[in-house]
Scaffold this motif. Structure first.
Motif, PDB file in Angstrom:
ATOM      1  N   ALA A 583       2.473   7.609   1.699  1.00 25.29           N
ATOM      2  CA  ALA A 583       2.128   6.189   1.621  1.00 25.29           C
ATOM      3  C   ALA A 583       1.621   5.822   0.235  1.00 25.29           C
ATOM      4  N   MET A 584       0.832   6.698  -0.369  1.00 24.61           N
ATOM      5  CA  MET A 584       0.360   6.465  -1.741  1.00 24.61           C
ATOM      6  C   MET A 584       1.542   6.353  -2.698  1.00 24.61           C
ATOM      7  N   THR A 585       2.495   7.237  -2.545  1.00 23.72           N
ATOM      8  CA  THR A 585       3.662   7.243  -3.433  1.00 23.72           C
ATOM      9  C   THR A 585       4.509   5.997  -3.207  1.00 23.72           C
ATOM     10  N   ARG A 586       4.762   5.673  -1.937  1.00 33.66           N
ATOM     11  CA  ARG A 586       5.617   4.524  -1.605  1.00 33.66           C
ATOM     12  C   ARG A 586       4.970   3.216  -2.056  1.00 33.66           C
ATOM     13  N   ALA A 587       3.642   3.136  -1.995  1.00 32.77           N
ATOM     14  CA  ALA A 587       2.936   1.916  -2.411  1.00 32.77           C
ATOM     15  C   ALA A 587       2.752   1.841  -3.925  1.00 32.77           C
ATOM     16  N   GLY A 588       3.122   2.911  -4.638  1.00 29.82           N
ATOM     17  CA  GLY A 588       2.999   2.917  -6.093  1.00 29.82           C
ATOM     18  C   GLY A 588       1.573   3.034  -6.596  1.00 29.82           C
ATOM     19  N   LEU A 589       0.678   3.548  -5.753  1.00 26.68           N
ATOM     20  CA  LEU A 589      -0.742   3.565  -6.123  1.00 26.68           C
ATOM     21  C   LEU A 589      -1.103   4.683  -7.086  1.00 26.68           C
ATOM     22  N   TRP A 590      -0.364   5.785  -7.084  1.00 31.98           N
ATOM     23  CA  TRP A 590      -0.668   6.846  -8.053  1.00 31.98           C
ATOM     24  C   TRP A 590      -0.592   6.293  -9.482  1.00 31.98           C
ATOM     25  N   ASP A 591       0.505   5.587  -9.747  1.00 30.33           N
ATOM     26  CA  ASP A 591       0.705   5.063 -11.099  1.00 30.33           C
ATOM     27  C   ASP A 591      -0.180   3.856 -11.367  1.00 30.33           C
ATOM     28  N   GLU A 592      -0.320   2.986 -10.385  1.00 28.54           N
ATOM     29  CA  GLU A 592      -1.108   1.772 -10.584  1.00 28.54           C
ATOM     30  C   GLU A 592      -2.574   2.106 -10.866  1.00 28.54           C
ATOM     31  N   LEU A 593      -3.112   3.090 -10.158  1.00 26.99           N
ATOM     32  CA  LEU A 593      -4.508   3.490 -10.356  1.00 26.99           C
ATOM     33  C   LEU A 593      -4.661   4.520 -11.475  1.00 26.99           C
ATOM     34  N   GLU A 594      -3.518   4.930 -12.053  1.00 22.80           N
ATOM     35  CA  GLU A 594      -3.513   5.900 -13.159  1.00 22.80           C
ATOM     36  C   GLU A 594      -4.310   7.153 -12.785  1.00 22.80           C
ATOM     37  N   THR A 595      -3.898   7.745 -11.688  1.00 22.71           N
ATOM     38  CA  THR A 595      -4.659   8.882 -11.176  1.00 22.71           C
ATOM     39  C   THR A 595      -3.735   9.923 -10.569  1.00 22.71           C
ATOM     40  N   ASP A 596      -4.240  11.140 -10.480  1.00 23.05           N
ATOM     41  CA  ASP A 596      -3.542  12.220  -9.783  1.00 23.05           C
ATOM     42  C   ASP A 596      -4.315  12.667  -8.549  1.00 23.05           C
ATOM     43  N   TRP A 597      -5.439  11.995  -8.282  1.00 21.21           N
ATOM     44  CA  TRP A 597      -6.203  12.312  -7.066  1.00 21.21           C
ATOM     45  C   TRP A 597      -6.935  11.052  -6.607  1.00 21.21           C
ATOM     46  N   ILE A 598      -7.340  11.057  -5.355  1.00 23.09           N
ATOM     47  CA  ILE A 598      -8.033   9.904  -4.793  1.00 23.09           C
ATOM     48  C   ILE A 598      -9.000  10.378  -3.714  1.00 23.09           C
ATOM     49  N   CYS A 599     -10.120   9.673  -3.599  1.00 23.00           N
ATOM     50  CA  CYS A 599     -11.099   9.939  -2.548  1.00 23.00           C
ATOM     51  C   CYS A 599     -11.203   8.683  -1.690  1.00 23.00           C
ATOM     52  N   LEU A 600     -10.852   8.808  -0.404  1.00 24.89           N
ATOM     53  CA  LEU A 600     -10.838   7.684   0.522  1.00 24.89           C
ATOM     54  C   LEU A 600     -11.912   7.872   1.590  1.00 24.89           C
ATOM     55  N   ASP A 601     -12.612   6.791   1.896  1.00 29.28           N
ATOM     56  CA  ASP A 601     -13.559   6.777   3.008  1.00 29.28           C
ATOM     57  C   ASP A 601     -12.852   6.086   4.174  1.00 29.28           C
ATOM     58  N   CYS A 602     -12.786   6.768   5.325  1.00 26.81           N
ATOM     59  CA  CYS A 602     -11.927   6.288   6.411  1.00 26.81           C
ATOM     60  C   CYS A 602     -12.600   6.489   7.767  1.00 26.81           C
ATOM     61  N   GLU A 603     -11.947   5.934   8.763  1.00 21.91           N
ATOM     62  CA  GLU A 603     -12.282   6.179  10.162  1.00 21.91           C
ATOM     63  C   GLU A 603     -11.033   6.769  10.809  1.00 21.91           C
ATOM     64  N   ASP A 707      -7.504  -4.649   0.407  1.00 23.44           N
ATOM     65  CA  ASP A 707      -6.115  -4.871  -0.003  1.00 23.44           C
ATOM     66  C   ASP A 707      -5.393  -3.549  -0.237  1.00 23.44           C
ATOM     67  N   VAL A 708      -6.063  -2.586  -0.872  1.00 25.33           N
ATOM     68  CA  VAL A 708      -5.453  -1.268  -1.074  1.00 25.33           C
ATOM     69  C   VAL A 708      -5.190  -0.606   0.273  1.00 25.33           C
ATOM     70  N   ALA A 709      -6.169  -0.711   1.195  1.00 25.95           N
ATOM     71  CA  ALA A 709      -5.983  -0.136   2.523  1.00 25.95           C
ATOM     72  C   ALA A 709      -4.793  -0.771   3.240  1.00 25.95           C
ATOM     73  N   LYS A 710      -4.645  -2.085   3.108  1.00 24.14           N
ATOM     74  CA  LYS A 710      -3.506  -2.780   3.735  1.00 24.14           C
ATOM     75  C   LYS A 710      -2.187  -2.317   3.125  1.00 24.14           C
ATOM     76  N   ARG A 711      -2.166  -2.080   1.833  1.00 21.93           N
ATOM     77  CA  ARG A 711      -0.935  -1.602   1.190  1.00 21.93           C
ATOM     78  C   ARG A 711      -0.547  -0.218   1.702  1.00 21.93           C
ATOM     79  N   LEU A 712      -1.523   0.634   1.926  1.00 20.54           N
ATOM     80  CA  LEU A 712      -1.235   1.947   2.504  1.00 20.54           C
ATOM     81  C   LEU A 712      -0.683   1.792   3.917  1.00 20.54           C
ATOM     82  N   HIS A 713      -1.276   0.885   4.690  1.00 24.45           N
ATOM     83  CA  HIS A 713      -0.795   0.641   6.054  1.00 24.45           C
ATOM     84  C   HIS A 713       0.640   0.129   6.035  1.00 24.45           C
TER      85      HIS A 713
END
Length: 859
Positions: A583-603, A707-713
């Motif tokens: 989902a991160m790859t499909r949403a383009g978030l790796w490149d948009e956030l300029e990162t190779d890792w992410i920390c998400l707080d979730c339920e 908004d980021v969470a919605k993009r992942l969804h």
């Protein structure tokens, strides 16, 4: 008479009784800086003149002095100190803490001292004592330098004593006022062309103005930056005179600082005519210097002789030294400090190459200052406990490297060729000791006992000793690999207790809280009844290895808010991580956030995925037992009522109401449970993007996070349709200053809870908000009537129970939430800044420790 003393020194006053030492000390030093032998006698025996406790008194005095010197505080010893045996332990104490021993002698006439003692009613010794002390003092004047005192001042008259002025001189290595920014360059070793290329890429403009001058270059820095050379600028390389000219020009013009390396000092001693061994590249240096003028060689000798062992810069946040600098030596001056700066520390053994084995001091470093050093060439730079070795072996065919401070950026240029053969291969120098990641080791003393953790949000947060012990039990036995544990989420406080009939929580109180804190707009998020989970995810396993130093081939981890691995099934965890990764790859978030890792707080849903034991041992037995018992009770009561037994009607009403409450209780928890056979049965609801490479996203408002969470969804939904795993979290923006908007928020909560939902979480629009009362709660939960039945029991809605529950106190819970929030943000900030594992772990450990504080778990 002007007496110049170093800012950090052990000052020993020497003088017979009655010479005026105490008066002199009071006049020239702070009261806290002076340690008096008489006062220590009084502390021990209640009598300052009790000579029988002299040994104990001096034990106390030296103990206090050692604590002051360890903290870097100037200390003055007010005692007679006229005998060598009384001064010896003081000199040893100064040496132990790498402080300069200073002697100030008050040489007052014997008759005057005797007269002063006669006038003191508390002194009961004869004049022969003064006479003996005077004799000892005269002998001492000849031996003070031999004993180790670096500065000696003799005040030989009352006029000298009265007119004396104390001037405190900063140590040569104290450049705390120099704030940078700096470009710190590793060992050059005569590699002039590479040095010019590196400086040019860093933005420095270099012009040769006079080839014959020892200072033949003019260098213009970019943006007021300054270069710091880490020593070993000579030996082995091809253009040593040119390097010397460039470095000396830059230091002379104020564009650079330079500390000496062991090769530089050896060259200096040779130029001074000392007998040194001509090896390790010194022969090449001497050969190249033969073609230079006598003036140039003399200038080089003076320049090297004037270099200071190490520097403390930027308010104490940065230390530079050729071979490194332990915390206990930073900003101090002694032969041992200089030796460590030049050579580091060795174990006394030699390796297979015949070279000394270096002691891995960086592995044990726990100082607050960043230490940048060189000396031992390594193939790649690596941070170890806030230290970094940037000698990447240019002269051996490696690279010439610079560290930009405070940016912590690495710049390197490759060597044009190999100029010398290393005795030890570069790869053998990694980590000094050969260990792969020495700073991955956590020590017990890093977390045990009472600790005070400094955070950006709440200044100091105190961790109590008993809570640390409880956390250690959990962390050492159950936690995930601590290298993944970069964040633990805080607890969350409920809203103020509602006074509405039949309700314990209602949105009005939450909206009022934020309004009173100066928050105008809040975000209301649907509260999912699941389990809190932190997802740390990398783009690939190589990122996990390099950034988190986890070499097992995994791309991430899912862990609970107490740091335990969420899944016992490793395959299920891996499948969920791959789904989020896609989902991160499909949403383009790796490149948009300029990162190779992410920390998400979730339920993560269902609640039963993690709470199976709780359901089996608590909720299901209560529901089953109540259903069985009450059904029999109701049947018996009905039978008794039909037989005309008095009082059965009221008991029957009570039993039927209890049965209804228990049925509601059973329905309340069952709606949050379903069977999980694979990861497809899971639902993950992310709501915070806590951090990515180079950034902690607390500066973004909650709309951005949602908004980021919605993009992942959407990315997961588009790919998998109804079988999506990443779910959306519904939310509503509410203006707490507008009654109509507040009413919409209340209506939405009622809709959620009437449909069986848990309720909602209300947050300030800003991720971090501070008002006139200080830091605002990051979130308040407002739970529905039926959900709270799970928390407080089947019969909690009865008015007598509600009345009792309304007395619940929230201050402890809210204080805990703020402290844990501050620690959680701080741990991420430290990780993003590439601070060592023990510093990140200190904060995560602190959150876990606070979970053992005695706060009502139902809140």
């Amino acid at each position: 008479m002007t007496i110049t003393i170093p800012e950090l020194a052990l000052v020993t006053l020497v003088g017979v009784s009655g010479s005026g030492k105490s008066t002199f000390a009071r006049k020239h030093f702070r009261s806290t800086e002076v340690l008096s032998s008489d006062f220590c006698r009084g502390m021990v025996s209640d009598n300052e003149n009790d000579q029988s406790v002299t040994k104990d008194a001096f034990d106390v005095l030296q103990y206090i002095a050692s604590k002051r010197l360890a903290l870097g505080r100037l200390t003055v010893i007010d005692a007679t100190n006229v005998q060598p045996e009384s001064r010896k332990p003081l000199v040893e104490l100064a040496r132990k803490y790498h402080c300069i021993p200073v002697a100030i002698v008050l040489d007052v006439p014997e008759k005057l001292c005797a007269a002063r003692n006669r006038e003191r009613a508390d002194r009961q010794f004869g004049e022969h004592v003064v006479r003996q002390q005077c004799t000892s003092l005269r002998r001492s004047l000849r031996s003070l330098k031999r004993e180790g005192f670096r500065h000696i001042y003799v005040l030989s008259s009352l006029e000298h004593i009265e007119s004396a002025e104390i001037v405190r001189q900063p140590l040569w290595n104290n450049l705390r006022h120099e704030r940078g920014p700096f470009d710190i360059v590793g060992d050059v070793h005569g590699c002039f062309d590479e040095l010019v290329q590196l400086l040019s890429e860093l933005g420095y403009r270099i012009e040769r103005v006079d080839e014959s001058s020892p200072s033949g270059f003019q260098v213009t820095p970019p943006d007021a930056r300054k270069v710091v050379f880490l020593g070993d600028i000579v030996d082995r390389g091809p253009k040593i005179p040119e390097v010397l000219r460039l470095v000396m020009s830059m230091v002379k013009s104020g564009v650079a600082l330079c500390v000496p390396g062991n090769h530089d000092i050896k060259l200096m001693r040779k130029l001074q005519g000392k007998d040194v061994q001509i090896k390790h590249g010194l022969a090449e240096t001497l050969e190249q210097l033969e073609g230079e003028s006598t003036e140039f060689r003399s200038t080089v000798c003076d320049f090297l002789d004037g270099l200071v062992s190490h520097y403390v810069l930027d308010g104490g946040n940065l230390v530079v030294a050729h071979a490194g600098m332990k915390e206990s030596m930073q900003g101090r001056g002694s032969g041992a400090v200089r030796d460590f700066a030049l050579f580091g520390e060795t174990t006394g053994e030699t390796d297979e190459f015949g070279l000394p084995v270096r002691y891995p001091w960086a592995q044990e470093y726990r100082g607050s200052a960043m230490v940048v050093y060189g000396h031992t060439p390594v193939p790649e730079v690596e941070w170890i406990n806030r230290t970094i070795n940037i000698d990447t072996g240019c002269v051996f065919g490696g690279k010439l490297t610079a560290l930009r401070y405070p940016e912590r950026e690495i710049f390197s240029v490759p060597a044009l060729r190999q100029y010398a053969d290393p005795v030890r291969p570069l790869a053998a120098n990694v980590g000094d000791s050969g260990d792969k990641r020495p700073d991955d080791v956590l020590f017990l003393e890093d977390v045990m006992g009472k600790r005070v953790v400094s955070t950006q949000l709440r200044s100091n947060v105190t961790i109590r000793e008993e809570n640390a012990a409880a956390a250690l039990e959990v962390m050492s036995r159950y936690a995930v690999d601590p290298r993944w544990l970069i964040y633990l989420p805080p607890t969350m406080s409920p809203s103020e207790t509602s006074q509405r009939p039949g309700l314990l929580e209602y949105p009005v109180e939450a909206f009022s809280y934020f309004k009173n804190c100066g928050v105008s707009r809040v975000i209301c998020e649907e509260k999912h009844m699941g389990s809190r989970v932190v997802v740390v995810l990398c783009r690939d396993s190589e990122v996990a290895r390099k950034r988190f130093h986890v070499p097992d081939g995994s791309i991430g981890v899912c862990y609970t808010r107490t740091g335990r691995r969420f899944f016992n099934d490793v395959k299920m965890e891996a499948a969920l991580l791959e789904r989020v990764h896609a989902a991160m790859t499909r949403a383009g978030l790796w490149d948009e956030l300029e990162t190779d890792w992410i920390c998400l707080d979730c339920e993560l849903m269902p609640w039963s995925a993690k709470a199976q034991e709780l359901l089996r041992r608590q909720y299901a037995p209560v529901a089953s037992a109540s259903r069985s018992a009450l059904s029999h009770t109701i049947a018996e009561l009905r039978g008794a009522a039909s037989r005309g037994v008095e009082g059965m009607d009221s008991l029957l009403v009570w039993a039927e109401l209890s049965a209804s409450d228990c049925a509601a209780y059973s329905a309340a928890y069952r709606r949050y449970c379903w069977t999980v056979t694979s990861f497809h049965d899971l639902k993950l609801a992310p709501f915070h993007v806590m951090a990515t490479e180079g950034c902690v996203h607390t500066s973004r408002d909650h709309v951005w996070h949602m908004d980021v969470a919605k993009r992942l969804h959407r990315a997961d939904l588009d790919a998998h349709g109804n079988e999506h795993v990443i779910m959306d979290t519904r939310c509503l923006s509410v203006d707490v200053m507008d009654e109509e908007s507040v009413s919409e928020g209340i209506a939405w909560w009622e809709e959620l809870t009437e449909a069986g939902g848990e309720g909602m979480v209300i947050k300030p629009l800003e991720f971090i908000h501070s008002g006139h009362k200080g830091l605002t709660q990051p979130a308040l939960k407002c739970r529905g009537r039926e959900y709270l039945r799970i928390i407080y029991g089947p019969e909690y809605t009865r008015e007598e129970n509600l009345e009792r529950l309304r007395a619940r106190g929230l201050s402890g819970k809210r204080s805990l939430a703020l402290r844990e929030f501050a620690l959680g943000v701080e741990s991420l900030e430290r990780f993003v800044r590439y601070e060592p594992l023990y510093r990140v772990h200190e904060c995560a450990f602190g959150v876990l420790a606070m979970e053992s504080e005695p706060v009502d778990p139902r809140l």
